[in-house]
Motif scaffolding. Structure first.
Motif, mmCIF file in Angstrom:
data_model
loop_
_atom_site.group_PDB
_atom_site.id
_atom_site.type_symbol
_atom_site.label_atom_id
_atom_site.label_comp_id
_atom_site.label_asym_id
_atom_site.label_seq_id
_atom_site.Cartn_x
_atom_site.Cartn_y
_atom_site.Cartn_z
ATOM 1 N N PHE A 42 -16.112 4.288 4.228
ATOM 2 C CA PHE A 42 -15.840 2.858 4.399
ATOM 3 C C PHE A 42 -15.508 2.219 3.051
ATOM 4 O O PHE A 42 -14.560 1.450 2.929
ATOM 5 N N ILE B 206 -7.483 0.082 0.571
ATOM 6 C CA ILE B 206 -6.516 -0.338 1.579
ATOM 7 C C ILE B 206 -6.810 -1.728 2.130
ATOM 8 O O ILE B 206 -5.947 -2.600 2.118
ATOM 9 N N VAL B 207 -8.022 -1.927 2.583
ATOM 10 C CA VAL B 207 -8.313 -3.201 3.246
ATOM 11 C C VAL B 207 -8.273 -4.372 2.274
ATOM 12 O O VAL B 207 -7.607 -5.382 2.516
ATOM 13 N N LEU C 202 -5.594 2.909 9.509
ATOM 14 C CA LEU C 202 -5.496 2.444 8.120
ATOM 15 C C LEU C 202 -5.210 3.598 7.161
ATOM 16 O O LEU C 202 -4.535 3.422 6.153
ATOM 17 N N VAL C 203 -5.726 4.769 7.490
ATOM 18 C CA VAL C 203 -5.492 5.929 6.622
ATOM 19 C C VAL C 203 -3.996 6.220 6.510
ATOM 20 O O VAL C 203 -3.498 6.598 5.457
ATOM 21 N N LEU D 199 4.051 1.861 12.455
ATOM 22 C CA LEU D 199 2.866 2.703 12.670
ATOM 23 C C LEU D 199 2.447 2.689 14.131
ATOM 24 O O LEU D 199 2.105 3.726 14.702
ATOM 25 N N SER E 36 5.935 -2.331 8.499
ATOM 26 C CA SER E 36 5.167 -1.086 8.379
ATOM 27 C C SER E 36 4.169 -0.960 9.524
ATOM 28 O O SER E 36 4.030 0.099 10.133
ATOM 29 N N PHE E 37 3.476 -2.061 9.785
ATOM 30 C CA PHE E 37 2.485 -2.041 10.869
ATOM 31 C C PHE E 37 3.138 -1.714 12.204
ATOM 32 O O PHE E 37 2.646 -0.888 12.971
ATOM 33 N N MET F 294 -9.794 2.644 11.591
ATOM 34 C CA MET F 294 -9.858 3.343 10.315
ATOM 35 C C MET F 294 -8.805 4.455 10.257
ATOM 36 O O MET F 294 -8.147 4.630 9.237
ATOM 37 N N LEU G 104 -1.591 4.059 6.757
ATOM 38 C CA LEU G 104 -0.819 2.909 6.305
ATOM 39 C C LEU G 104 -0.028 3.153 5.012
ATOM 40 O O LEU G 104 1.145 2.806 4.937
ATOM 41 N N LEU H 96 -4.867 -5.472 1.191
ATOM 42 C CA LEU H 96 -4.185 -6.155 2.291
ATOM 43 C C LEU H 96 -4.685 -7.587 2.426
ATOM 44 O O LEU H 96 -3.901 -8.520 2.618
ATOM 45 N N VAL I 269 -11.925 3.319 1.864
ATOM 46 C CA VAL I 269 -10.866 2.678 2.650
ATOM 47 C C VAL I 269 -10.832 1.183 2.363
ATOM 48 O O VAL I 269 -9.768 0.580 2.219
#
Lengths: 284, 263, 365
Positions: A28, A35-36, B89-90, A267, A263-264, B86, B92, A39, A31
């Motif tokens: 956690f 990443i979080v 997100l990996v 995905l 991007s989102f 999660m 991304l 953002l 990430v």
């Protein structure tokens, strides 16, 4: 009801040893940090000035032009890449020719080569002083520092995507289906269109989506080959960099948010495609 | 007949798009002879940039291997709320433009950023310095290790590990003696991809580096710098070296891929 | 004449898969190509369909030479071992495919598809995808699809190979009835001799890419031309023996078997092939009686099977329940046997294959 809750809590307690919790916390943390948090940082900055300011950034003529250019060159690349990538996979899987194994190994080269080096290489060959570029130049056709150069760079960096997603599906392809179609009177092109292609579609779309995603974000090779001329060869990522270089982060925010949202979406699309692909594989 | 034509077209396209540019840059780099090529590379700024690339790559590989493995084990073996998010997100970083990635790190770790301002107060510079460049590279290479070993871990399942527990092995012993050997090839492959990308990363590092010559220039930034300064022979020479390294990595990757498929 | 295969050969690298094979199928006949796996029978079928090109030889379909025609132009119906249904098409679309690529009229296609769905009893499954069907249903879709273009001949490659035993039996019965109804010239490939005996008009036994024997089930079963055929079709006992002086003596015993065609026999090692049902138990004296000991009795529901020791070899025989009870057979009891019918082959010929087959059937270890 009660027993269901019980069994659930039991399972939970069994699977969450202290060691598990340490691992999970570390995951956690990593990430979140990498990443979080970034953002959140960019989104909160983008919306802190209000939606209106953000919108004005996006629809400024220069930004809009680069965004449009980005999508157009990406689409052109995807169309070419789908055709050449599928053909390459087909030839590699179905035919034999000298040095086939070597070529198969070299397909990944674009993934290994740094994008800046890619740009430099393309300039060396297709630039005004390059072997092939000079040839075209004499007939008044510009490749580098023009739109064809951008497409060429994108084709280079995303070449393996379609080949490498289609190839394994092609290998697994049930040859019986094609033979069945031929006993029923279908000619090779009809067999390809009606029997082979439908089985490959999810893989081809996946390759296309990966290429597209790469293309709208690509920077290194384009920065070298495009010349970065506003209203002519400036793509979205180069536009963002330009704004940052001229100390105008506000201007970069709008475009960054647009690219992030793309991007989102890609995905999510890729995730759907994967589900579809898996269903295809298991439909046996 | 059609078969030969299609094969010829594909090979032609491959040569024109992928291989000839490689030959093109090699030819340009050696235009002034081998002496010029070598002296281009001996330049102090060139040497420093390659060294910086080396350190960033090393740091990235170590951190992302350790955390990537932890992340993969967590995602493959545990069930918890928010796991799907999660997993998304990996992936991304693969989809985000490197320039946007760099920008995000400037916003967060820059002198006025949420975290950056703390460090700045303590006299530590993150952005426009080594730590920022490392962070940006960590971001763009984030998924490689985890993505390569999650499927292997899932397929591997729990049984062998449980068998080890039953036989009295501790968690740590089980990881070293049972789990790790089974994910070995996936891990090596992930590390190889991470290395290749770290060496080659340009956009994200460019944005956070501030491109201070001799201090925050990696090999790719050096090439870009030389190119924009119209010092083409310097750019071509360094590019050939990086291309050579990439080629070596590719060969290694193929070998590892062979090993991965066998196991 | 429906199908004529003339001297075809096919080589894959060093491996001669089909070696000078010729046979003929009359119009309306259903014949079986029977052989062990790897014997080349599927390759023969694929050559007839045009899916493989033979190195040598000719194929005639309804008196027309088709050797150089592409698969598309041969108009054969082909049912694949694993069905090869188009996974992304519904049952209906699968069946319609052949008519669509031949640009048939839309209303005709609809009519024909409905007819075939009726014929193969798949009403209600029109819109299903192959992965929603059972194995037997898929098999019937494959058959309907092959029949849609009204082919002159129907070729089936191990049509029941992928099904479990029970469905297989039912479907084999059904195929036979189906063939009686349509009278379409058909060849099916199988490695299962019971299947071949049950549904084929004629059996072509294939071994090592060659035709070993051809005939109806009874001819092939009762008059096998070779040791291979004898052992491959039906169950059989194998005894090593020595021929000499016009006599055939079972190895490790003093006993000779009755009336061999001694003049035709070369002296030396031979093998005797005796079917279990051709072994009789004697109640009185007999010139060629072979005294043995009952070693093991297997209860089979409808009958008994009895293992006896002859010299150093085991021999299996079949007894009805009545016969068994009246003889009061039990393990360890001494009895006398006689071979009502048997065949003698030279020992060298295809010995390994016979052994393998017997092992498969559980006769020998």
């Amino acid at each position: 009801m009660k027993s269901a809750v019980n069994s659930k809590s039991r399972r939970k307690s069994r699977s969450s040893t202290p060691g598990d919790l340490v691992l999970r916390s570390l995951s956690f943390f990593y990430v979140f940090l990498l990443i979080v948090l970034p953002l959140i940082a960019i989104s909160s900055r983008a919306f802190s000035g209000g939606l209106e300011g953000l919108w004005r950034n996006i629809v400024s003529p220069q930004a809009l032009y680069s965004l449009k250019l980005t999508f157009i060159v990406a689409l052109v690349m995807v169309v070419v890449n789908v055709v050449t990538g599928t053909a390459t996979a087909w030839v590699l899987v179905r035919y034999d020719f000298p040095l086939k194994n070597l070529m198969n190994a070299l397909i990944d080269l674009p993934f290994a080569i740094p994008t800046v080096v890619t740009g430099i290489m393309l300039v060396a060959l297709y630039g005004p002083n390059g072997l092939i570029g000079g040839l075209f130049g004499r007939h008044g056709i510009e490749i580098m520092y023009a739109k064809p150069g951008i497409v060429l760079a994108l084709l280079y960096v995303s070449f393996p995507f379609v080949v490498r997603t289609v190839q394994p599906v092609m290998i697994e392809l049930d040859k019986d289906m094609e033979e069945a179609a031929s006993t029923l009177g279908a000619r090779p092109l009809v067999i390809f269109r009606r029997v082979v292609l439908p089985s490959l579609t999810p893989a081809i779309l996946t390759g296309a989506a990966l290429s597209f995603s790469r293309a709208i974000g690509e920077f290194g090779s384009i920065a070298i080959v495009s010349g970065n001329i506003p209203y002519k060869t400036q793509v979205a990522s180069v536009y963002i960099y330009g704004e940052l270089e001229s100390y105008n982060p506000q201007g970069a925010l709008g475009m960054s948010m647009v690219l992030l949202i793309c991007s989102f979406l890609i995905l999510i699309l890729l995730n759907r495609l994967q589900v579809w692909n898996r269903r295809h594989e298991h439909a046996d | 007949m059609g078969r030969m034509l299609l094969t010829a077209c594909v090979i032609g396209w491959f040569l024109l798009l992928i291989l000839f540019p490689v030959f093109g840059v090699v030819k340009e780099a050696f235009q002034g002879g081998i002496g010029a090529f070598v002296s281009n590379l001996k330049e102090a700024s060139a040497v420093r940039s390659f060294l910086l690339t080396f350190w960033i790559t090393l740091g990235t590989v170590v951190l992302n291997t350790v955390f990537g493995t932890i992340l993969a084990v967590t995602l493959a073996k545990q069930r918890f709320r928010g796991k799907l998010i999660m997993e998304g997100l990996v992936d991304l970083p693969f989809a985000v433009s490197p320039v946007v990635a760099g920008f995000m790190f400037i916003l967060l770790f820059g002198p006025n950023g949420w975290i950056g301002s703390w460090f700045e107060a303590g006299g530590i510079k993150i952005v426009y310095a080594f730590p920022g460049m490392l962070l940006a590279t960590l971001f763009v290479t984030f998924p490689f290790v985890a993505r390569e070993i999650i499927p292997v871990l899932k397929e591997f399942g729990l049984q062998q590990e449980e068998a080890a527990y039953v036989l009295g092995a501790s968690r740590w012993q089980t990881f070293w003696k049972v789990t790790l050997p089974s994910i070995k090839w996936g891990l090596v492959y992930g590390i190889t991809l991470t290395t290749a990308r770290s060496i080659g990363e340009f956009g994200a590092v460019l944005v956070v580096s501030g491109s201070i010559i001799n201090r925050t220039q990696t090999a790719t930034l050096f090439i870009h710098q030389e190119f924009t300064d119209f010092n083409y022979s310097g750019a071509f020479s360094a590019a050939v070296v990086l291309a050579l390294i990439s080629f070596g990595i590719l060969v290694f990757m193929q070998k590892v891929y062979g090993g991965k498929r066998r196991s | 004449m429906g199908i004529r295969v003339c001297g075809i050969s096919k080589r894959f690298g060093d491996f001669l898969a089909v070696d000078d094979v010729s046979f003929e199928v009359k119009t309306g006949e259903l014949i079986a190509l029977l052989g062990p796996s790897g014997s080349g029978k599927s390759t023969i079928l694929r050559i007839i369909a045009g899916l493989e090109v033979p190195d040598k030889g000719e194929i005639y379909l309804r008196k027309t030479q088709v050797t150089s025609l592409t698969t598309q132009k041969r108009r054969v119906g082909f049912v694949f071992q694993h069905y090869a249904l188009f996974k992304h098409m519904t049952v209906e679309k699968n069946i319609a495919f052949g008519l669509e690529v031949r640009k048939a009229d839309g209303s005709f296609i609809r009519k024909k598809v409905a007819e075939l769905i009726d014929l193969v009893k798949l009403q209600g499954y029109e819109k299903h995808y192959p992965d929603q069907l059972s194995g037997g249903q898929r098999q019937r879709v494959a058959l309907a699809r092959a029949l849609a273009t009204e082919p002159a001949v129907l070729l089936l490659d191990e049509p029941f190979g992928a099904l479990d035993a029970k469905v297989r039996g039912n479907l084999a019965q059904w195929l036979r009835e189906f063939h009686n109804q349509l009278q379409i010239t058909s060849i099916f490939v199988t490695h299962d001799q019971e299947e071949a005996i049950e549904i084929a008009d004629k059996i072509v036994v294939i071994n090592r890419g060659r035709v070993e024997q051809m005939g109806n089930a009874r001819e092939v079963y009762e008059n096998p031309d070779s040791k291979f055929v004898a052992s491959f079709i039906g169950r059989v006992n194998v005894l090593d023996a020595v021929a000499g002086d016009g006599r055939v003596v079972i190895k490790n015993t003093p006993y000779a078997v009755g009336n061999p065609d001694a003049a035709a026999m070369k002296d030396g090692d031979v093998v005797l092939l005796i079917r279990p049902e051709d072994v009789g138990i004697l109640s009185g004296p007999h010139p060629y009686a072979i005294p043995v000991e009952v070693r093991r009795i297997h209860y089979r529901g409808s009958h008994y099977e009895v293992d006896c020791l002859v010299g150093s070899a085991f021999l299996r025989l079949i007894q009805s329940k009545n016969g068994f009870d009246s003889l009061e057979l039990s393990e360890g009891k001494k009895i006398s046997l006689v071979f009502n019918s048997y065949r003698v082959f030279e020992a060298q010929e295809g010995h390994a294959e016979v052994r393998a087959k017997l092992k498969e059937l559980g006769y020998i270890e």
